[in-house]
Motif scaffolding. Structure first.
Motif, PDB file in Angstrom:
ATOM      1  N   ALA A   8      17.024  -9.084 -12.741  1.00 33.75           N
ATOM      2  CA  ALA A   8      16.652  -8.629 -14.081  1.00 33.75           C
ATOM      3  C   ALA A   8      15.402  -7.749 -14.073  1.00 33.75           C
ATOM      4  N   HIS A   9      14.596  -7.851 -13.022  1.00 34.35           N
ATOM      5  CA  HIS A   9      13.373  -7.043 -12.937  1.00 34.35           C
ATOM      6  C   HIS A   9      13.706  -5.622 -12.504  1.00 34.35           C
ATOM      7  N   THR A  10      12.974  -4.700 -13.054  1.00 28.79           N
ATOM      8  CA  THR A  10      13.164  -3.315 -12.619  1.00 28.79           C
ATOM      9  C   THR A  10      12.575  -3.153 -11.221  1.00 28.79           C
ATOM     10  N   PRO A  11      13.156  -2.300 -10.403  1.00 30.37           N
ATOM     11  CA  PRO A  11      12.637  -2.113  -9.051  1.00 30.37           C
ATOM     12  C   PRO A  11      11.224  -1.536  -9.073  1.00 30.37           C
ATOM     13  N   LEU A  12      10.458  -1.877  -8.052  1.00 29.09           N
ATOM     14  CA  LEU A  12       9.111  -1.333  -7.944  1.00 29.09           C
ATOM     15  C   LEU A  12       9.196   0.162  -7.655  1.00 29.09           C
ATOM     16  N   ASP A  13       8.205   0.894  -8.130  1.00 31.35           N
ATOM     17  CA  ASP A  13       8.224   2.339  -7.916  1.00 31.35           C
ATOM     18  C   ASP A  13       7.661   2.729  -6.552  1.00 31.35           C
ATOM     19  N   ARG A  14       7.250   1.734  -5.775  1.00 30.65           N
ATOM     20  CA  ARG A  14       6.760   2.029  -4.427  1.00 30.65           C
ATOM     21  C   ARG A  14       7.038   0.849  -3.514  1.00 30.65           C
ATOM     22  N   ALA A  15       7.071   1.138  -2.243  1.00 27.65           N
ATOM     23  CA  ALA A  15       7.334   0.096  -1.248  1.00 27.65           C
ATOM     24  C   ALA A  15       6.038  -0.643  -0.926  1.00 27.65           C
ATOM     25  N   PRO A  16       6.145  -1.908  -0.546  1.00 27.27           N
ATOM     26  CA  PRO A  16       4.940  -2.643  -0.162  1.00 27.27           C
ATOM     27  C   PRO A  16       4.329  -2.047   1.109  1.00 27.27           C
ATOM     28  N   THR A  17       3.043  -2.194   1.239  1.00 20.93           N
ATOM     29  CA  THR A  17       2.374  -1.674   2.426  1.00 20.93           C
ATOM     30  C   THR A  17       2.738  -2.537   3.635  1.00 20.93           C
ATOM     31  N   ARG A  18       2.464  -2.023   4.791  1.00 16.89           N
ATOM     32  CA  ARG A  18       2.739  -2.753   6.026  1.00 16.89           C
ATOM     33  C   ARG A  18       1.927  -4.052   6.056  1.00 16.89           C
ATOM     34  N   GLU A  19       0.686  -3.968   5.608  1.00 17.92           N
ATOM     35  CA  GLU A  19      -0.186  -5.151   5.564  1.00 17.92           C
ATOM     36  C   GLU A  19       0.410  -6.234   4.669  1.00 17.92           C
ATOM     37  N   THR A  20       0.946  -5.826   3.543  1.00 13.88           N
ATOM     38  CA  THR A  20       1.582  -6.776   2.626  1.00 13.88           C
ATOM     39  C   THR A  20       2.799  -7.413   3.287  1.00 13.88           C
ATOM     40  N   GLU A  21       3.625  -6.599   3.905  1.00 11.25           N
ATOM     41  CA  GLU A  21       4.824  -7.121   4.570  1.00 11.25           C
ATOM     42  C   GLU A  21       4.465  -8.067   5.707  1.00 11.25           C
ATOM     43  N   GLU A  22       3.373  -7.805   6.393  1.00  5.93           N
ATOM     44  CA  GLU A  22       2.952  -8.679   7.485  1.00  5.93           C
ATOM     45  C   GLU A  22       2.536 -10.055   6.984  1.00  5.93           C
ATOM     46  N   ARG A  23       2.157 -10.138   5.731  1.00  2.92           N
ATOM     47  CA  ARG A  23       1.744 -11.423   5.149  1.00  2.92           C
ATOM     48  C   ARG A  23       2.910 -12.219   4.561  1.00  2.92           C
ATOM     49  N   TYR A  24       4.085 -11.645   4.523  1.00  2.00           N
ATOM     50  CA  TYR A  24       5.240 -12.342   3.960  1.00  2.00           C
ATOM     51  C   TYR A  24       5.482 -13.709   4.598  1.00  2.00           C
ATOM     52  N   PRO A  25       5.516 -13.835   5.932  1.00  3.40           N
ATOM     53  CA  PRO A  25       5.774 -15.161   6.513  1.00  3.40           C
ATOM     54  C   PRO A  25       4.752 -16.209   6.072  1.00  3.40           C
ATOM     55  N   GLU A  26       3.506 -15.809   5.984  1.00  7.51           N
ATOM     56  CA  GLU A  26       2.436 -16.701   5.549  1.00  7.51           C
ATOM     57  C   GLU A  26       2.684 -17.175   4.122  1.00  7.51           C
ATOM     58  N   ARG A  27       3.011 -16.245   3.254  1.00  4.49           N
ATOM     59  CA  ARG A  27       3.256 -16.569   1.841  1.00  4.49           C
ATOM     60  C   ARG A  27       4.503 -17.434   1.680  1.00  4.49           C
ATOM     61  N   ILE A  28       5.558 -17.056   2.361  1.00  7.29           N
ATOM     62  CA  ILE A  28       6.807 -17.815   2.253  1.00  7.29           C
ATOM     63  C   ILE A  28       6.625 -19.216   2.815  1.00  7.29           C
ATOM     64  N   GLY A  29       5.879 -19.323   3.906  1.00  8.35           N
ATOM     65  CA  GLY A  29       5.580 -20.639   4.473  1.00  8.35           C
ATOM     66  C   GLY A  29       4.809 -21.499   3.491  1.00  8.35           C
ATOM     67  N   GLY A  30       3.839 -20.900   2.814  1.00  9.05           N
ATOM     68  CA  GLY A  30       3.057 -21.632   1.823  1.00  9.05           C
ATOM     69  C   GLY A  30       3.918 -22.109   0.665  1.00  9.05           C
TER      70      GLY A  30
END
Length: 63
Positions: A6-28
């Motif tokens: 239902a959310h509109t797509p973001l107008d930009r892609a996440p940065t590499r730094e943000t993507e690198e933190r995904y496992p940490e966030r998902i684990g939390g």
């Protein structure tokens, strides 16, 4: 998934730094989910559909 669709797509892609933190966030979030189950349903060893619904309501409110 319905909420995400239902959310509109973001107008930009996440940065590499943000993507690198995904496992940490998902684990939390996974730990938070497990802890919420433990608090709400300490006695139960097998999760039922209703339990999942209740726990996701709590996590949705917190997020």
């Amino acid at each position: 998934m319905e909420q995400l669709a239902a959310h509109t797509p973001l107008d930009r892609a996440p940065t590499r730094e943000t993507e690198e933190r995904y496992p940490e966030r998902i684990g939390g979030l996974s730990v938070a989910l497990a802890e919420t189950f433990k608090i709400m349903y300490l006695e139960d060893k097998n999760s039922q559909t209703g339990h999942w619904e209740d726990v996701t309501v709590v996590l949705d409110r917190l997020l």
